[in-house]
Design a protein around this motif. Structure first.
Motif, PDB file in Angstrom:
ATOM      1  N   THR A   1       0.821  -1.208   0.000  1.00 31.33           N
ATOM      2  CA  THR A   1       0.000   0.000   0.000  1.00 31.33           C
ATOM      3  C   THR A   1       0.857   1.263   0.000  1.00 31.33           C
ATOM      4  N   ALA A   2       2.032   1.205   0.609  1.00 32.20           N
ATOM      5  CA  ALA A   2       2.924   2.370   0.612  1.00 32.20           C
ATOM      6  C   ALA A   2       3.323   2.737  -0.817  1.00 32.20           C
ATOM      7  N   GLN A   3       3.616   1.735  -1.638  1.00 30.56           N
ATOM      8  CA  GLN A   3       4.002   2.012  -3.019  1.00 30.56           C
ATOM      9  C   GLN A   3       2.819   2.516  -3.832  1.00 30.56           C
ATOM     10  N   TYR A   4       1.642   1.955  -3.593  1.00 30.26           N
ATOM     11  CA  TYR A   4       0.460   2.430  -4.315  1.00 30.26           C
ATOM     12  C   TYR A   4       0.084   3.847  -3.900  1.00 30.26           C
ATOM     13  N   PHE A   5       0.378   4.188  -2.662  1.00 27.64           N
ATOM     14  CA  PHE A   5       0.129   5.559  -2.215  1.00 27.64           C
ATOM     15  C   PHE A   5       0.993   6.543  -3.004  1.00 27.64           C
ATOM     16  N   ALA A   6       2.239   6.198  -3.235  1.00 28.01           N
ATOM     17  CA  ALA A   6       3.127   7.071  -4.012  1.00 28.01           C
ATOM     18  C   ALA A   6       2.635   7.209  -5.448  1.00 28.01           C
ATOM     19  N   GLU A   7       2.138   6.108  -6.018  1.00 28.16           N
ATOM     20  CA  GLU A   7       1.613   6.175  -7.381  1.00 28.16           C
ATOM     21  C   GLU A   7       0.375   7.066  -7.445  1.00 28.16           C
ATOM     22  N   TYR A   8      -0.468   6.971  -6.428  1.00 30.48           N
ATOM     23  CA  TYR A   8      -1.639   7.851  -6.325  1.00 30.48           C
ATOM     24  C   TYR A   8      -1.216   9.309  -6.202  1.00 30.48           C
ATOM     25  N   ALA A   9      -0.207   9.597  -5.388  1.00 28.91           N
ATOM     26  CA  ALA A   9       0.285  10.968  -5.237  1.00 28.91           C
ATOM     27  C   ALA A   9       0.724  11.528  -6.576  1.00 28.91           C
ATOM     28  N   LYS A  10       1.386  10.705  -7.376  1.00 31.00           N
ATOM     29  CA  LYS A  10       1.863  11.164  -8.689  1.00 31.00           C
ATOM     30  C   LYS A  10       0.689  11.489  -9.614  1.00 31.00           C
ATOM     31  N   VAL A  11      -0.361  10.680  -9.558  1.00 30.73           N
ATOM     32  CA  VAL A  11      -1.547  10.937 -10.381  1.00 30.73           C
ATOM     33  C   VAL A  11      -2.157  12.288 -10.035  1.00 30.73           C
TER      34      VAL A  11
ATOM     35  N   PRO B   1      -0.743  10.044  11.149  1.00 33.14           N
ATOM     36  CA  PRO B   1      -0.531   8.602  11.050  1.00 33.14           C
ATOM     37  C   PRO B   1      -0.673   7.867  12.376  1.00 33.14           C
ATOM     38  N   TRP B   2      -0.389   8.530  13.503  1.00 32.78           N
ATOM     39  CA  TRP B   2      -0.569   7.856  14.797  1.00 32.78           C
ATOM     40  C   TRP B   2      -2.026   7.482  15.011  1.00 32.78           C
ATOM     41  N   GLU B   3      -2.937   8.422  14.755  1.00 32.20           N
ATOM     42  CA  GLU B   3      -4.356   8.129  14.962  1.00 32.20           C
ATOM     43  C   GLU B   3      -4.830   6.991  14.064  1.00 32.20           C
ATOM     44  N   HIS B   4      -4.407   7.017  12.793  1.00 29.28           N
ATOM     45  CA  HIS B   4      -4.864   5.969  11.876  1.00 29.28           C
ATOM     46  C   HIS B   4      -4.375   4.599  12.337  1.00 29.28           C
ATOM     47  N   ALA B   5      -3.130   4.532  12.785  1.00 21.64           N
ATOM     48  CA  ALA B   5      -2.597   3.258  13.267  1.00 21.64           C
ATOM     49  C   ALA B   5      -3.228   2.857  14.598  1.00 21.64           C
TER      50      ALA B   5
ATOM     51  N   THR C   1      -0.517  -5.356  14.761  1.00 22.01           N
ATOM     52  CA  THR C   1      -0.410  -4.707  13.449  1.00 22.01           C
ATOM     53  C   THR C   1      -0.083  -3.220  13.567  1.00 22.01           C
ATOM     54  N   TYR C   2      -0.127  -2.666  14.779  1.00 20.36           N
ATOM     55  CA  TYR C   2       0.048  -1.222  14.944  1.00 20.36           C
ATOM     56  C   TYR C   2       1.323  -0.716  14.278  1.00 20.36           C
ATOM     57  N   PHE C   3       2.468  -1.299  14.599  1.00 17.23           N
ATOM     58  CA  PHE C   3       3.735  -0.778  14.082  1.00 17.23           C
ATOM     59  C   PHE C   3       3.894  -1.040  12.588  1.00 17.23           C
ATOM     60  N   LYS C   4       3.288  -2.100  12.072  1.00 17.16           N
ATOM     61  CA  LYS C   4       3.298  -2.296  10.622  1.00 17.16           C
ATOM     62  C   LYS C   4       2.624  -1.117   9.937  1.00 17.16           C
ATOM     63  N   VAL C   5       1.438  -0.762  10.417  1.00 16.01           N
ATOM     64  CA  VAL C   5       0.692   0.346   9.824  1.00 16.01           C
ATOM     65  C   VAL C   5       1.459   1.651   9.980  1.00 16.01           C
ATOM     66  N   ALA C   6       2.002   1.879  11.171  1.00 17.21           N
ATOM     67  CA  ALA C   6       2.753   3.112  11.416  1.00 17.21           C
ATOM     68  C   ALA C   6       3.956   3.219  10.480  1.00 17.21           C
ATOM     69  N   HIS C   7       4.743   2.154  10.391  1.00 16.77           N
ATOM     70  CA  HIS C   7       5.950   2.184   9.556  1.00 16.77           C
ATOM     71  C   HIS C   7       5.599   2.315   8.079  1.00 16.77           C
ATOM     72  N   HIS C   8       4.602   1.576   7.629  1.00 14.64           N
ATOM     73  CA  HIS C   8       4.261   1.614   6.209  1.00 14.64           C
ATOM     74  C   HIS C   8       3.643   2.956   5.810  1.00 14.64           C
ATOM     75  N   GLN C   9       2.949   3.607   6.737  1.00 12.07           N
ATOM     76  CA  GLN C   9       2.482   4.959   6.437  1.00 12.07           C
ATOM     77  C   GLN C   9       3.666   5.900   6.214  1.00 12.07           C
ATOM     78  N   LEU C  10       4.649   5.842   7.109  1.00  9.27           N
ATOM     79  CA  LEU C  10       5.805   6.715   6.948  1.00  9.27           C
ATOM     80  C   LEU C  10       6.603   6.359   5.703  1.00  9.27           C
ATOM     81  N   LEU C  11       6.682   5.068   5.375  1.00  6.26           N
ATOM     82  CA  LEU C  11       7.329   4.675   4.134  1.00  6.26           C
ATOM     83  C   LEU C  11       6.562   5.251   2.939  1.00  6.26           C
ATOM     84  N   GLY C  12       5.236   5.195   3.001  1.00  4.06           N
ATOM     85  CA  GLY C  12       4.418   5.787   1.955  1.00  4.06           C
ATOM     86  C   GLY C  12       4.641   7.281   1.843  1.00  4.06           C
TER      87      GLY C  12
END
Length: 454
Positions: free
Chosen positions: A139-149, A167-171, A189-200
């Motif tokens: 999802t992090a990579q797809y977020f970047a593709e969406y940003a480009k669009v 991102p803290w609230e979402h996670a 799953t909390y830290f997965k979501v947190a890290h992948h948001q920041l990666l995105g």
């Protein structure tokens, strides 16, 4: 009334797509996790949903005209990811992009500066079905593709971009406590979501900059000074304050500005820390032009022996009435702005700051009181917080703008329509708008700013 700010200081209001747009299944829009969550019985406090809310998908011009009448310098809004990419990736919905194109043009015609937020919690449901949203690295990579669009379509006119909102609230609320969409109650799953948001975030910054070199790009983080719940904390309680601060604040700040996560936090939580691939932290540490800060109040840390690893719980409600603000009550803490911005100066290189959210409803969430237009409490609230903001600037913080939350009474997430926070009152049955006294107060503040600019 006071005019404390520099000539180029901007004042505006903030909104988010799911909270105001409506049009939830029109013109090719795909489902978001909030569409599904709000239609699930028992998830929203008052039983409402975001199907219509403020109906700005069908009429944004009325609100832009009202903002113009209030002298607003800027308007922060978010783009619905699933309105632009119904599946979260792949085929682009041109009607969705057309909507935001018209919105940007209408703002610029009124001289209102658009600040675009790319993600305000409404993950496309298709990505949740495939990858569990940001719990999946894809999802992090797809977020970047969406940003480009989006930037390809709007970047010639929109210069101010925010990748993520809170991102803290979402996670935390979406994937740890389950109180927000997608409603997951799984601390693993909390830290997965947190890290992948920041990666995105980092990947999106790269995508935005690859498209245009003239953009002002940042991220918005919720921030809370953390205090012990008791007035006479022992050593373990002070340790809980430190853990809570790293968990809520420093994880995100250190990731974005230092390219690392707090070592002490990870050593305590080692069984559930996310998998960090080579190059992740360098990507997350992409240079940003500003830090957006959503600030409302402080948090209180309590020692909880039964919570695995962290041994800590945080709460926004004070355990002792002595914590309350003498004018604004128990839940307000204007001086926290000075405390936070001092940290940014001393530890994070004094970045450019925009206060991207700050606001209130009536104390106690009294719906009848909150719906009034003579909202003297909100005026007092803004006055005290803006006063603290001025003091932070005088201390040396590079704060360049303030966005009040929110423009309109909207769908306030799990509170539904029962928590009016707008400077513009909305009758959700008729869509009638009425400017509150706080809106006129803000108008006069901006007008005084304008006199300084001339």
């Amino acid at each position: 009334m006071f005019t404390p700010f520099k000539k180029d200081f901007i004042i505006g209001t903030s909104t988010a797509a799911y909270q105001i747009e409506g049009g939830w299944n029109e013109d090719g829009k795909g489902l978001s996790i909030w569409d599904v969550f709000s239609h699930t019985k028992g998830k929203i406090r008052d039983g409402s949903n975001g199907d219509v809310t403020c109906d700005t998908y069908h009429d944004f011009q009325t609100d832009i005209d009202l903002m113009s009448s209030l002298n607003m310098d800027a308007y922060r809004f978010s783009v619905s990811w699933s309105r632009v990419l119904p599946e979260g990736k792949g085929a682009v919905n041109q009607k969705g992009l057309d909507y935001y194109d018209r919105l940007v043009n209408a703002l610029l015609e009124k001289g209102i500066r658009p600040f675009v937020t790319l993600f305000h919690w409404d993950t496309p449901y298709a990505l949740f079905q495939q990858y569990k949203g940001f719990a999946g690295r894809e999802t992090a990579q797809y977020f970047a593709e969406y940003a480009k669009v989006v930037v390809e379509r709007l970047g010639d006119r929109v210069k101010d971009w925010i990748t993520l909102n809170e991102p803290w609230e979402h996670a935390m609320f979406g994937h740890f406590l389950g109180e927000h969409a997608p409603g997951i109650k799984n601390p693993w799953t909390y830290f997965k979501v947190a890290h992948h948001q920041l990666l995105g975030h980092g990947l999106a910054v790269q995508a935005l900059r690859s498209e245009r070199s003239d953009l002002n790009i940042g991220i918005t983080l919720s921030q809370f000074p953390v205090y012990p719940a008791s007035f006479h904390p022992n050593e373990k309680e002070l340790d809980s304050v430190e853990m809570a601060d790293m968990f809520v604040n420093r994880f995100y700040l250190d990731g974005v500005f230092k390219g690392k996560y707090p070592e002490k936090l990870f050593s305590r939580l080692w069984p559930i820390v996310p998998k960090i691939a080579p190059g992740d932290m360098e990507t997350i540490r992409q240079p940003v032009d500003f830090l957006g800060v959503n600030y409302y109040t402080r948090m209180y840390a309590t020692r909880k022996w039964y919570i695995p690893f962290l041994k800590t719980w945080v709460d926004r409600n004070p355990s002792d009435e002595r914590y309350g603000h003498p004018v604004l009550g128990a839940h307000a803490f204007p001086d926290g702005l000075k405390e936070l911005t001092r940290r940014y100066r001393e530890e994070y290189g004094n970045p450019v700051i925009y206060i991207t959210e700050n606001g209130t409803t009536e104390p106690g969430h009294n719906l009848e009181e909150s719906q009034r237009t003579d909202d003297t409490y909100r005026i007092k609230y803004m006055s005290h917080y803006l006063g603290a903001l001025k003091e932070a600037i005088d201390e040396g913080s590079d704060i360049r703008g303030y966005f009040h939350w929110t423009t309109l009474d909207n769908f306030e997430w799990s509170s539904g329509l029962s928590c009016p926070m707008g400077i513009i009152k909305v009758d959700h049955k008729t869509q009638q708008r009425t400017i509150r006294d706080s809106g006129y107060w803000l108008r006069d503040l901006i007008a005084n700013q304008e006199s300084r600019r001339r």
